[in-house]
Design an enzyme around this catalytic site. Sequence first.
Site, PDB file in Angstrom:
ATOM      1  N   LYS A  39      -1.192  -9.418  -2.168  1.00  0.00           N
ATOM      2  CA  LYS A  39      -1.856  -9.556  -0.865  1.00  0.00           C
ATOM      3  C   LYS A  39      -2.386 -10.975  -0.667  1.00  0.00           C
ATOM      4  CE  LYS A  39      -3.010  -4.649  -0.586  1.00  0.00           C
ATOM      5  NZ  LYS A  39      -2.259  -4.252   0.624  1.00  0.00           N
TER       6      LYS A  39
ATOM      7  N   HIS B  23       5.708   4.440  -0.184  1.00  0.00           N
ATOM      8  CA  HIS B  23       4.781   3.427   0.313  1.00  0.00           C
ATOM      9  C   HIS B  23       4.888   2.095  -0.425  1.00  0.00           C
ATOM     10  CE1 HIS B  23       2.292   5.688   3.187  1.00  0.00           C
ATOM     11  NE2 HIS B  23       2.470   6.731   2.396  1.00  0.00           N
TER      12      HIS B  23
ATOM     13  N   LYS C  60      -4.972  -2.540  13.326  1.00  0.00           N
ATOM     14  CA  LYS C  60      -6.362  -2.352  13.772  1.00  0.00           C
ATOM     15  C   LYS C  60      -6.940  -3.653  14.322  1.00  0.00           C
ATOM     16  CE  LYS C  60      -6.720   1.104  10.167  1.00  0.00           C
ATOM     17  NZ  LYS C  60      -7.054   1.297   8.754  1.00  0.00           N
TER      18      LYS C  60
ATOM     19  N   THR D 105      -1.777  -1.247   7.729  1.00  0.00           N
ATOM     20  CA  THR D 105      -2.331  -0.677   8.959  1.00  0.00           C
ATOM     21  C   THR D 105      -3.516  -1.504   9.436  1.00  0.00           C
ATOM     22  OG1 THR D 105      -3.663   0.862   7.629  1.00  0.00           O
ATOM     23  CG2 THR D 105      -1.585   1.689   8.525  1.00  0.00           C
TER      24      THR D 105
ATOM     25  N   LYS E 276      -9.116  -6.163   2.524  1.00  0.00           N
ATOM     26  CA  LYS E 276      -8.134  -5.233   1.974  1.00  0.00           C
ATOM     27  C   LYS E 276      -8.299  -5.223   0.458  1.00  0.00           C
ATOM     28  CE  LYS E 276      -4.856  -7.476   4.056  1.00  0.00           C
ATOM     29  NZ  LYS E 276      -3.925  -6.589   4.706  1.00  0.00           N
ATOM     30  N   ARG E 277      -7.612  -4.298  -0.178  1.00  0.00           N
ATOM     31  CA  ARG E 277      -7.639  -4.226  -1.633  1.00  0.00           C
ATOM     32  C   ARG E 277      -7.278  -5.585  -2.235  1.00  0.00           C
ATOM     33  NH1 ARG E 277      -3.178  -2.342  -4.851  1.00  0.00           N
ATOM     34  NH2 ARG E 277      -2.213  -1.745  -2.882  1.00  0.00           N
TER      35      ARG E 277
END
Length: 804
Positions: free
Chosen positions: A545, A348, A651, A647, A539-540
Site C-alpha cells: 500500500k 480478494h 468513499k 473501497t 488504510k492498513r
Amino acid sequence: MRDSIEQKLYYQVGKIRIAANNRDWYVATALAVRDRVVDGWHRSTDSTYTHGAKRVYYMSLEFLIGRLLRDNLANLGLNDVVKGALDQLGVDFDAIRQIEPDAALGNGGLGRLAACYLESMSSLAIPAIGYGIRYERGLFRQIVKNGFQQEYPEDWLELGNPWQFERPEISYNIGFGGEVAMVSDSDSETQHVWHPAERVEAVAYDIPIVGWRGRHVNALRLWSARAVDPIRLDAFNQGDHVGALSERARAESISQVLYPSDETPAGQELRLRQEYFFAAASLQDLLRRHLKSFKTVETLHEKAAIQLNDTHPSIAVIELMRILVDDHNVPWQQAWDITRETFCYTNHTLLPEALETWPVPLMERLLPRHMQIIYLLNLMFLDEVKQRFPGDVAMMTSLSLVDETHGRRVRMGNVAFLGSHKVNGVSALHTDLMRKTVFHDFNAMYPDRINNKTNGITFRRWLYQSNPGLTQLVVDAVGPEILDDETLFAKLAPFADDASFQEKFAAVKQDNKAALAKLVRERVGVRLNPHALFDVQIKRIHEYKRQLLNILETIALYNAIRAQPMRDWAPRVKIFAGKAAPSYHRAKLIIKLAHDVARVINSDPTLRDALKVVFLPNYNVSLAEVVIPAADLSEQISTAGMEASGTGNMKFALNGALTIGTLDGANVEMLERVGSDNIFIFGLTAEEVEARRRQTIDSSDFIAKSDVLQEVLTAVENGNFSPDDPGRYRGLIEAIRYHDYFMVAADFDAYYRRQRDVAATWRRPSDWRRSAVLNTAGMGFFSSDRSIREYASDLWNVPTWPKK
C-alpha cells in the site's frame, strides 16, 4: 419515542432519570430503537418463510459494521424523532451517540465490504444472513507510544451490546481431531464415521441489519465458542482450580481474537480452528433452516446461495460434502453437484501468501475426515485434468488441491475455486489479473467460471450519514430521488461549472475540515490549518500500500520548503492512520518512521505552517467517518497489480476528494468514470511492474539518477529523523535500494512530480472545486447496491427490490 426511551431506562437499564449517565441513556435509546427494528425484522422473516424464498448466506471472517445507532436511525427515518425525544428529556444526542463503541469484528476493507454488502442486501430486500464470529476482543486497540505501535485488547463488549440477541437455544457441537471409522451397513456399503476427540459448542448471537427506508431487515449471525463442559468439577474439587478451567479456556480462545498470529504452530492451529468452527456452525444452521422449509437436502442449491468472502471460509466446501455424504447419505457425485452449485467464491487478493494453505499434518490431525475428502476430491479432479490436458504434469501440479512442493500443504484457494460454480474478482483489473496469474490454469480448465463484480460502498453510511452537509447540497441540486437511486449522481455533473454550487460545495468541505482539525487537536495535540490541503492516506499499513512512498515524498517536500523558504508554498497537511499486523515488523517500523518525520517537521518553526504531518492512532470506522468527508486529496498509491479493488478510494471520491493513485484496483474504473483531468494518475502499470521484477528489483542505479530521492534516502539512512537510534531505518532503506519489490524507488520521481501537479491545481480553486464535484458525480457506479444487484442476478439467482 420519548416514553419508550424512558421505559427502557427504568425497566431494562434499571435507572431513574436523575441517576442516569450518558451510557445509560445510550443503552435506553438503542433498546427503544431496537424495538422498531424488530418489528421490521419479524415481517421480513415471516415473508421469507411464507413465500419459500431463496436465501443468500454470506460467510465472512470479518464484518466491520461500526456503530449502529446512527445507521439504524437513518435507515428507519427516525433520526429527527429520536433527537427530538432526547431534547425533551434534556439529553445530548451527539454525546450519547459517541458512547457506542465500534464493533471489533473486522480489520479493514474486507470487513467493511462485508458490512456494506449486508446493508445493501437488506436495502434490496434480498433474504440473507451474514455468518461470522463474535470476537470478544477483535483485532486489537492500537496505542502509539513514542512512535511505536503497541497492541492492547479491544474490549468492545465490556459494557454489553444492546443491538445483539443471544440465542442460547441455537447451538451446535463442532468436532476436532479424533479418528474416522469405516462401517459397513446391511447393503454392504461402506460409510465413514468421524469420531472427534474434542467438541466445542457454537452459540448464536444475532444482530439485525436494517435496510434503507426500513423496507427489509436481515440478520448477522455471529458464533461464540463455549466449552461443552465449562468446568471439570472433579479436578476443581481436588484442588486443581486452574486446570479445571483449561478446557473452557481452550474452547473459548476460538472466538477471543480476530486473526491470531500464525507465526507459531499453535497460532496456525487456532486460526484453522476458528475457520472450521464458524463454517461448520453456519452450515449446520442453514441446513436446519432449509430442512425446516423444504424437507430435503437435495434441493439445497435451489434454495440457498452461499458466498465465500475470500479463502477464510473455504473449508465450508469440504464440510458440506462431509455433511451430505456422511450424515445424509447423499451419493458422492450428487453431493458434489449440490455443493458446487451452492457455493460462490470471491477472491480478494493476488498475493500468494494471502491464498491460505494449511500443512497436511495439521489438517490430518485436526480434521481427519476432511482430509480424506480432500484426497478423494483431488484424485477425481486430477483424473479430469489428465483427460483434458494429457501429459501436462505442470498443469496437474498447479491445479492440485495439495501442494507437494513446499512441505505438503492444502491450497484453500484451489479448494474454494473447485468447489464453487462462480468465482469473482472485485475490480476489472483484478479479475483480469486473476485469469492471468493465480488462477491462470483454473481458468484454462473452467474458462466460464471467473467473472468480475467490482466492489461498491453503501452511500447511506459513507455520504448520507457521514457528510450531511454535502448530502443536503446534493438533494437540493438534484432532488430527493437521488437518495434512492445512485444512478442520479450523474446529474450533478452540470453543476461542476456553476460558481455558486462550487462555493457551497467548498463551504461544506471547509466545515468538515474544521471538525477534523478539532479531532486531531484533541487526540494528538497538533494544531492544523483548516485551509491547508488535507492529504490523506488511511488504510492498513502494508508495504504494497506504500505508506513508505508517501513518507519519503513528505521528506522531499520538507527539504524543498527548507531550501526555498520564501517561496509561496501551498500549505499541506499529511494525515496517516492504520494498523500494522502485530507480527509485521517492517510495517510497524513504517509507523515509527511516520512519527519520527512528523516530530521533526511539526517542530520546525521555519516551515510557518506550510507542512504538517499527523498519524491518528486506532483507525476504525468511526474515525474514517470524520476523516473521509474532510479529505481534499486521497492517497491510493499501491504498487500496480497488488490492490484487488479498494473501497476507501470510492468513499473519498464520493465525498469530493481528488485521488492521486496508480492504475491499480478500482482506480482504473474510477479514472473512466471521473475523467483523466480530475484524477492524478502516476507510476508503473501492472504489466510494467511485472516486467521490471523479471528484470531486476535492484534500484541502486535508478536511485543514483534521482537527486531528490537520493537526498531523502540518505537523510533517513543516516539517522536525521532518528538521532536517538541512527541505524533504525538502515534495513528499510537497504531494501529500497537493493530489493525494491514494491517499486518505491521506481515510482518515486513520477509520484513526486504528480504531487507538484496537485499543488498547482490546488492553487486554482475553481479548477479544484470543479474536479471535486465531478468526482462526486462520477461515483454512482460504485454503490454497493449496484454490486449486490450484479451478484443477485449473475451468481445467486435471486430477485431484488423493486421486485419485477
